[in-house]
Write a protein that holds these residues in place. Structure first.
Motif, PDB file in Angstrom:
ATOM      1  N   THR A  66      -8.016   3.292  -7.257  1.00  0.00           N
ATOM      2  CA  THR A  66      -7.329   4.674  -7.680  1.00  0.00           C
ATOM      3  C   THR A  66      -7.838   5.469  -8.406  1.00  0.00           C
ATOM      4  O   THR A  66      -7.268   7.173  -8.438  1.00  0.00           O
ATOM      5  CB  THR A  66      -5.570   4.545  -6.945  1.00  0.00           C
ATOM      6  OG1 THR A  66      -5.335   3.677  -8.540  1.00  0.00           O
ATOM      7  CG2 THR A  66      -5.244   4.169  -6.653  1.00  0.00           C
ATOM      8  N   ARG A  76      -3.815   7.443  -2.424  1.00  0.00           N
ATOM      9  CA  ARG A  76      -3.678   7.661  -4.072  1.00  0.00           C
ATOM     10  C   ARG A  76      -2.616   6.982  -4.227  1.00  0.00           C
ATOM     11  O   ARG A  76      -2.008   5.836  -4.664  1.00  0.00           O
ATOM     12  CB  ARG A  76      -4.244   8.787  -4.860  1.00  0.00           C
ATOM     13  CG  ARG A  76      -4.077   7.585  -6.442  1.00  0.00           C
ATOM     14  CD  ARG A  76      -4.134   8.820  -7.030  1.00  0.00           C
ATOM     15  NE  ARG A  76      -4.524   8.886  -8.382  1.00  0.00           N
ATOM     16  CZ  ARG A  76      -3.360   8.784  -9.298  1.00  0.00           C
ATOM     17  NH1 ARG A  76      -2.524   8.975  -9.439  1.00  0.00           N
ATOM     18  NH2 ARG A  76      -3.433   8.684 -10.439  1.00  0.00           N
ATOM     19  N   HIS A 118      -5.323  -1.194   1.872  1.00  0.00           N
ATOM     20  CA  HIS A 118      -5.872   0.821   0.324  1.00  0.00           C
ATOM     21  C   HIS A 118      -7.261   0.206   0.006  1.00  0.00           C
ATOM     22  O   HIS A 118      -7.791   0.985  -0.039  1.00  0.00           O
ATOM     23  CB  HIS A 118      -4.636  -0.009   0.084  1.00  0.00           C
ATOM     24  CG  HIS A 118      -3.524   0.422   0.883  1.00  0.00           C
ATOM     25  ND1 HIS A 118      -3.205   1.567   0.631  1.00  0.00           N
ATOM     26  CD2 HIS A 118      -2.215   0.611   0.509  1.00  0.00           C
ATOM     27  CE1 HIS A 118      -1.956   2.203   1.313  1.00  0.00           C
ATOM     28  NE2 HIS A 118      -1.609   1.323   0.675  1.00  0.00           N
ATOM     29  N   LEU A 122     -10.223   3.031   0.468  1.00  0.00           N
ATOM     30  CA  LEU A 122      -9.912   3.646  -1.259  1.00  0.00           C
ATOM     31  C   LEU A 122     -11.513   3.191  -1.445  1.00  0.00           C
ATOM     32  O   LEU A 122     -12.767   3.448  -1.555  1.00  0.00           O
ATOM     33  CB  LEU A 122      -9.081   3.276  -1.740  1.00  0.00           C
ATOM     34  CG  LEU A 122      -7.608   4.108  -1.786  1.00  0.00           C
ATOM     35  CD1 LEU A 122      -7.107   3.089  -3.095  1.00  0.00           C
ATOM     36  CD2 LEU A 122      -7.839   5.391  -1.816  1.00  0.00           C
TER      37      LEU A 122
END
Length: 126
Positions: A66, A76, A118, A122
């Motif tokens: 993040t 994020r 995630h 990401l």
């Protein structure tokens, strides 16, 4: 599906090595699959312990991913909210009865799965 490259941890100078995502997903499927076989109490305890370790390993890895994103980035913000929930889940006890222990294991599985999502999303974005 391959794992994203582990990001360096700027605070320690080390590379964060998250749990193997495929292994995390296999454990999660064992608990969350609609056609999952009932689990023995020992299996539930073992899976819960493994998921706690996986979650504890995924949190810093997702958090590091993040950092590369702008402060107002929606993915994020979602990942950081998931991290907050994961930290809360790690504070859960194991439960006093079999149904409660299974409920804790299922919550851990859902959290580990979300963190894995995630991590992969990401990792592709950075």
């Amino acid at each position: 599906m391959a794992n994203a490259t582990a990001p360096p941890d700027p605070d320690s100078g080390r590379t964060i090595v998250p749990p193997d995502i495929a292994t995390v997903r296999a454990t999660v499927r064992r608990l969350l699959a609609a056609d999952a076989e009932p689990l023995a109490a020992e299996e539930v305890a073992e899976m819960t312990a493994r998921l706690r370790e996986d979650i504890a390993g995924l949190i810093p890895s997702v958090e590091a991913l993040t950092r590369a994103l702008p402060k107002d980035d929606i993915p994020r913000a979602c990942a950081l909210a998931c991290i907050g929930e994961a930290q809360m889940r790690l504070r859960l006890g194991d439960g006093d009865t079999e149904p409660v222990r299974l409920s804790v294991a299922v919550r851990m599985a859902r959290t580990a799965n979300a963190l894995a999502d995630h991590h992969q999303a990401l990792g592709r974005a950075s």
